[in-house]
Design an enzyme around this catalytic site. Structure first.
Site, PDB file in Angstrom:
ATOM      1  N   SER A  47      -0.384  51.181  31.276  1.00  0.00           N
ATOM      2  CA  SER A  47       0.277  52.403  31.744  1.00  0.00           C
ATOM      3  C   SER A  47      -0.496  53.073  32.870  1.00  0.00           C
ATOM      4  O   SER A  47      -1.738  53.030  32.905  1.00  0.00           O
ATOM      5  CB  SER A  47       0.379  53.376  30.561  1.00  0.00           C
ATOM      6  OG  SER A  47       0.668  54.678  31.023  1.00  0.00           O
ATOM      7  N   GLU A  91      -1.024  56.022  32.947  1.00  0.00           N
ATOM      8  CA  GLU A  91      -1.857  57.045  32.303  1.00  0.00           C
ATOM      9  C   GLU A  91      -3.313  56.590  32.219  1.00  0.00           C
ATOM     10  O   GLU A  91      -4.207  57.415  32.016  1.00  0.00           O
ATOM     11  CB  GLU A  91      -1.339  57.351  30.893  1.00  0.00           C
ATOM     12  CG  GLU A  91      -0.214  58.367  30.851  1.00  0.00           C
ATOM     13  CD  GLU A  91      -0.670  59.775  31.258  1.00  0.00           C
ATOM     14  OE1 GLU A  91      -1.631  60.282  30.675  1.00  0.00           O
ATOM     15  OE2 GLU A  91      -0.060  60.346  32.173  1.00  0.00           O
ATOM     16  N   TYR A 137      -3.848  58.961  24.491  1.00  0.00           N
ATOM     17  CA  TYR A 137      -2.905  57.878  24.809  1.00  0.00           C
ATOM     18  C   TYR A 137      -3.478  57.004  25.924  1.00  0.00           C
ATOM     19  O   TYR A 137      -3.502  55.766  25.834  1.00  0.00           O
ATOM     20  CB  TYR A 137      -1.554  58.459  25.223  1.00  0.00           C
ATOM     21  CG  TYR A 137      -0.611  57.412  25.792  1.00  0.00           C
ATOM     22  CD1 TYR A 137       0.122  56.583  24.950  1.00  0.00           C
ATOM     23  CD2 TYR A 137      -0.466  57.238  27.170  1.00  0.00           C
ATOM     24  CE1 TYR A 137       0.977  55.604  25.472  1.00  0.00           C
ATOM     25  CE2 TYR A 137       0.373  56.267  27.695  1.00  0.00           C
ATOM     26  CZ  TYR A 137       1.093  55.460  26.839  1.00  0.00           C
ATOM     27  OH  TYR A 137       1.927  54.492  27.367  1.00  0.00           O
ATOM     28  N   ARG A 181      16.047  56.918  27.370  1.00  0.00           N
ATOM     29  CA  ARG A 181      14.730  57.524  27.228  1.00  0.00           C
ATOM     30  C   ARG A 181      14.734  58.458  26.015  1.00  0.00           C
ATOM     31  O   ARG A 181      15.739  59.132  25.738  1.00  0.00           O
ATOM     32  CB  ARG A 181      14.452  58.321  28.511  1.00  0.00           C
ATOM     33  CG  ARG A 181      13.067  58.890  28.667  1.00  0.00           C
ATOM     34  CD  ARG A 181      11.986  57.878  28.541  1.00  0.00           C
ATOM     35  NE  ARG A 181      10.877  58.117  29.457  1.00  0.00           N
ATOM     36  CZ  ARG A 181       9.645  57.675  29.226  1.00  0.00           C
ATOM     37  NH1 ARG A 181       9.368  56.996  28.136  1.00  0.00           N
ATOM     38  NH2 ARG A 181       8.686  57.890  30.105  1.00  0.00           N
TER      39      ARG A 181
END
Ligand code: NAP
Ligand code: F7E
Length: 332
Positions: free
Chosen positions: A127, A129, A151, A186
């Protein structure tokens, strides 16, 4: 006929990927939590159109035994490891369970493949992130990782585990470093779907306001249907590598709001309320991806642009709302 196992098949990406693989002639297997089989109408809703063409196996990221059993029985050619606790905000509330699912779960998948199907190729869902507040923009495969949430830390650990299994055991493991991708499937807790579902309910007179956190956060939002194509392409390459997948265009949460509200003839400023409860303990302010490598080596490119994505999501939520209220039925 190639055989694929998708963990996280009930999620947004899992459902699009399953459809893609079926269209390419794959035998598709999915790992689902046992409760999903008990409450299929609700929990398997994203798989509605393909339910009778896929085989589901019960298992969970917490259980090595269940993952090992699934890999051993199925003997897949390709495993797409998508299952995860994927909501960044929640990872601050419970970092422990996020680490257990996302780190141990990834370790269990890799070890199951190593022991039970060593020639199987593996895709790991990394990801953007992992970049956190990156030192450079846009971010590519060489950009330093600096995660800002439990995360992000869990995904970075999964990425490192994947690299280590590739290097230590010669396994074919690829990590996709995917930037935000959205769709009418989503989850409602993510900001895009929160906005589009609220816009539809506001337009249809059910609610008045949309409470949001940081409107200045900037993300590179693409369409999930485009992004799952890249996952499959990675596993068809001669050597396993990691790829950034992104549109290269970023927008703020406010810009998403402006477009979504104006699409149904409303002014966002009359409805959006900033609520500090939705701020995160540590925010990632801006993410924009440089997917030059994926475009050059995989031949990947997105078909849906930002405006097209927003329209698609608002239209789908408007349609859902009309159907739920009976308007759709009356119209037919
Ligand atoms: P999603 O809609 O939240 O789906 C997550 C999937 O993981 C669901 O099928 C869920 O099953 C499953 N799962 C969660 N915990 C589990 C557990 N303990 N045991 C078994 N299954 C479990 O996520 P997504 O948007 O499709 O994303 C797919 C993957 O890509 C995730 O790993 C996510 O972190 C990563 N990713 C997503 C994005 C994005 O923008 N969408 C970007 C980069 C990376 P249930 O239905 O039973 O909950
Ligand atoms: O937040 C801001 C929030 O929750 C986007 C996951 O798929 O993509 C996703 O993670 C931005 C953040 O997605 C609200 O602070 C403002 O800056 O939609 P999100 P995310 O955190 O970017 C990455 C790539 C993944 O890998 C993840 O799995 O929007 N924001 N107000 C808000 N966010 C939410 N959820 N709710 C708000 O009210």
């Amino acid at each position: 006929m190639p055989r694929a196992l998708i963990t996280g098949i009930t999620g947004q990406d899992g459902s699009y990927l399953a459809e893609l693989l079926l269209s390419l002639g794959y035998e598709v297997h999915g790992l689902v939590r046992r409760v999903a089989l008990e409450d299929a109408r609700h929990r398997l809703s994203r798989l509605e159109g393909i339910r009778d063409r896929i085989t589901l196996h019960s298992g969970s990221l917490e259980s090595f035994a269940s993952l090992y059993r699934a890999v051993q029985i199925i003997q897949p050619d390709e495993v797409y490891h998508l299952a995860a606790q994927s909501f960044v905000s929640y990872s601050f509330e419970d970092s422990f369970s996020t680490f257990r699912s996302n780190i141990d779960g990834t370790h269990f998948v890799l070890e199951s493949v190593r022991q039970a199907a060593p020639h199987c190729k593996v895709y790991f869902a990394g990801s953007s992130e992992m970049f956190g507040n990156a030192p450079e923009t846009p971010q590519n495969e060489q950009t330093r990782f600096c995660p800002r949430s439990p995360y992000g830390i869990s995904k970075l650990t999964g990425y490192e585990l994947s690299r280590n299994y590739r290097e230590a055991y010669g396994m074919f493991v690829c990590s996709g470093i995917l930037f935000n991708h959205e769709s009418p499937r989503r989850g409602y807790e993510f900001v895009t779907r929160k906005i589009t579902s609220h816009v539809a309910r506001i337009k249809q007179g059910q609610i008045r306001d949309l409470p949001l956190g940081n409107l200045e956060a900037r993300r590179d939002w693409g369409f999930a249907g485009d992004f799952v194509r890249a996952m499959h392409m990675m596993l068809q390459q001669p050597t396993p590598q990691d790829y950034v997948v992104a549109t290269g265009q970023s927008h703020t949460v406010q810009e998403f709001c402006e477009l979504a509200f104006s699409h149904v003839g409303l002014n966002w400023e009359n409805h959006v309320i900033v609520d500090p409860n939705f701020y995160r303990p540590a925010e990632v302010f801006e993410l924009t991806g440089d997917s030059t490598k994926a475009r050059r080596e995989l031949g990947w490119q997105p078909d849906v642009d930002f405006a097209g994505l927003v329209r698609m999501m608002v239209d789908a939520d408007m349609e859902d709302g009309l159907r739920a209220s009976g308007f759709g039925l009356r119209r037919e």
